[in-house]
Design a protein around this motif. Structure first.
Motif, PDB file in Angstrom:
ATOM      1  N   TYR A 130       0.806  -1.206   0.000  1.00 31.53           N
ATOM      2  CA  TYR A 130       0.000   0.000   0.000  1.00 31.53           C
ATOM      3  C   TYR A 130       0.848   1.269   0.000  1.00 31.53           C
ATOM      4  O   TYR A 130       0.320   2.364   0.004  1.00 31.53           O
ATOM      5  CB  TYR A 130      -0.928   0.018   1.219  1.00 31.53           C
ATOM      6  CG  TYR A 130      -1.947  -1.085   1.192  1.00 31.53           C
ATOM      7  CD1 TYR A 130      -3.089  -0.971   0.415  1.00 31.53           C
ATOM      8  CD2 TYR A 130      -1.764  -2.247   1.935  1.00 31.53           C
ATOM      9  CE1 TYR A 130      -4.033  -1.989   0.379  1.00 31.53           C
ATOM     10  CE2 TYR A 130      -2.711  -3.260   1.901  1.00 31.53           C
ATOM     11  CZ  TYR A 130      -3.840  -3.122   1.122  1.00 31.53           C
ATOM     12  OH  TYR A 130      -4.758  -4.126   1.099  1.00 31.53           O
ATOM     13  N   LYS A 180      -3.150   7.548   3.104  1.00 26.96           N
ATOM     14  CA  LYS A 180      -3.720   7.267   1.785  1.00 26.96           C
ATOM     15  C   LYS A 180      -5.168   6.816   1.918  1.00 26.96           C
ATOM     16  O   LYS A 180      -5.529   6.112   2.854  1.00 26.96           O
ATOM     17  CB  LYS A 180      -2.915   6.186   1.070  1.00 26.96           C
ATOM     18  CG  LYS A 180      -1.521   6.649   0.700  1.00 26.96           C
ATOM     19  CD  LYS A 180      -0.940   5.732  -0.350  1.00 26.96           C
ATOM     20  CE  LYS A 180       0.352   6.356  -0.873  1.00 26.96           C
ATOM     21  NZ  LYS A 180       0.898   5.603  -1.990  1.00 26.96           N
ATOM     22  N   LEU A 182      -8.274   4.918  -0.253  1.00 29.35           N
ATOM     23  CA  LEU A 182      -8.628   4.090  -1.402  1.00 29.35           C
ATOM     24  C   LEU A 182     -10.138   3.911  -1.435  1.00 29.35           C
ATOM     25  O   LEU A 182     -10.766   3.663  -0.408  1.00 29.35           O
ATOM     26  CB  LEU A 182      -7.955   2.712  -1.302  1.00 29.35           C
ATOM     27  CG  LEU A 182      -6.432   2.706  -1.116  1.00 29.35           C
ATOM     28  CD1 LEU A 182      -5.954   1.298  -0.824  1.00 29.35           C
ATOM     29  CD2 LEU A 182      -5.749   3.250  -2.357  1.00 29.35           C
ATOM     30  N   LYS A 183     -10.723   4.022  -2.644  1.00 30.42           N
ATOM     31  CA  LYS A 183     -12.170   3.851  -2.798  1.00 30.42           C
ATOM     32  C   LYS A 183     -12.435   2.850  -3.911  1.00 30.42           C
ATOM     33  O   LYS A 183     -11.709   2.800  -4.900  1.00 30.42           O
ATOM     34  CB  LYS A 183     -12.840   5.182  -3.158  1.00 30.42           C
ATOM     35  CG  LYS A 183     -12.799   6.210  -2.053  1.00 30.42           C
ATOM     36  CD  LYS A 183     -13.524   7.469  -2.481  1.00 30.42           C
ATOM     37  CE  LYS A 183     -13.482   8.529  -1.400  1.00 30.42           C
ATOM     38  NZ  LYS A 183     -14.153   9.767  -1.819  1.00 30.42           N
ATOM     39  N   SER A 184     -13.487   2.056  -3.735  1.00 26.76           N
ATOM     40  CA  SER A 184     -13.892   1.133  -4.793  1.00 26.76           C
ATOM     41  C   SER A 184     -15.386   0.860  -4.695  1.00 26.76           C
ATOM     42  O   SER A 184     -15.959   0.886  -3.606  1.00 26.76           O
ATOM     43  CB  SER A 184     -13.109  -0.177  -4.702  1.00 26.76           C
ATOM     44  OG  SER A 184     -13.354  -0.806  -3.468  1.00 26.76           O
TER      45      SER A 184
END
Length: 199
Positions: A130, A180, A182-184
């Motif tokens: 990551y 950080k 993160l999107k999904s």
């Protein structure tokens, strides 16, 4: 006149036979409140979080009408790994709304489920994947899902029921790892088994 008497006698006989048949066939009544366990069989999503997401949940069944039910759900998972001092936990909340059709002891239902899960876990050796800073970074993930679900349950006696469910879900996942984000978003299927006790 004899024809009218014959038709009348036949109608009364048919009505009495129908009432007798209905009395011999015992139909399980839908109870207003139940509590049970939702056991998920497998997941096709959140593979990285599958060990920390709550899989087995308490489910509360509330049926204000004989053809409709609400199902609030709650689940949690807590893991304390003493070898490397890692603590991981997840919390799950869900709500379902379903239309029901009952045939003898079989209850078939369909509707929609909305779910929210919050998962916090230590990444450990995955920090390089990551791009997180060294040490022991932590991931905080929130997951929101919504979608149709179809299921059935069979009454074992008057109070216990056993059943299964299949659903199609749209999921929105947001993870924060160190600094950080993160999107999904994705579609997935979900299955589960249910054991319920009705009061």
């Amino acid at each position: 006149m004899k024809i009218i008497r014959f038709i009348l006698f036949g109608a009364i006989l048919q009505l009495n036979l129908g009432l007798l048949m209905a009395q011999t066939e015992k139909v399980a009544l839908i109870k207003p409140f139940g509590i049970g366990l939702h056991i998920e069989q497998f997941k096709l999503y959140d593979l990285t979080d599958v060990n920390y997401a709550p899989a087995n949940k308490l489910i509360f069944t509330i049926s204000p009408w004989s053809s409709f039910r609400f199902e609030p759900e709650f689940g949690f998972r807590f893991n304390n790994d003493k070898t490397n001092s890692k603590k991981n936990h997840g919390v799950y909340f869900g709500l379902g709304a379903f239309k029901m059709i009952q045939h003898n002891k079989l209850n078939i239902y369909g509707g929609v489920r909305i779910e929210y899960a919050s998962i916090k876990w230590n990444i450990g050796g995955s920090s390089l994947i990551y791009g997180a800073a060294g040490g022991n970074p932590t991931s905080f993930t929130t997951r929101f899902t919504i979608g149709p679900a179809l299921g059935c349950e069979y009454y074992l006696g008057e109070n216990f029921a056993f059943g299964g469910e299949l659903g199609l879900k749209y999921a929105s996942l947001k993870s924060t790892i160190s600094d950080k984000e993160l999107k999904s978003n994705y579609f997935t299927t979900d299955t589960g088994l249910f054991i319920r006790y009705y009061f």
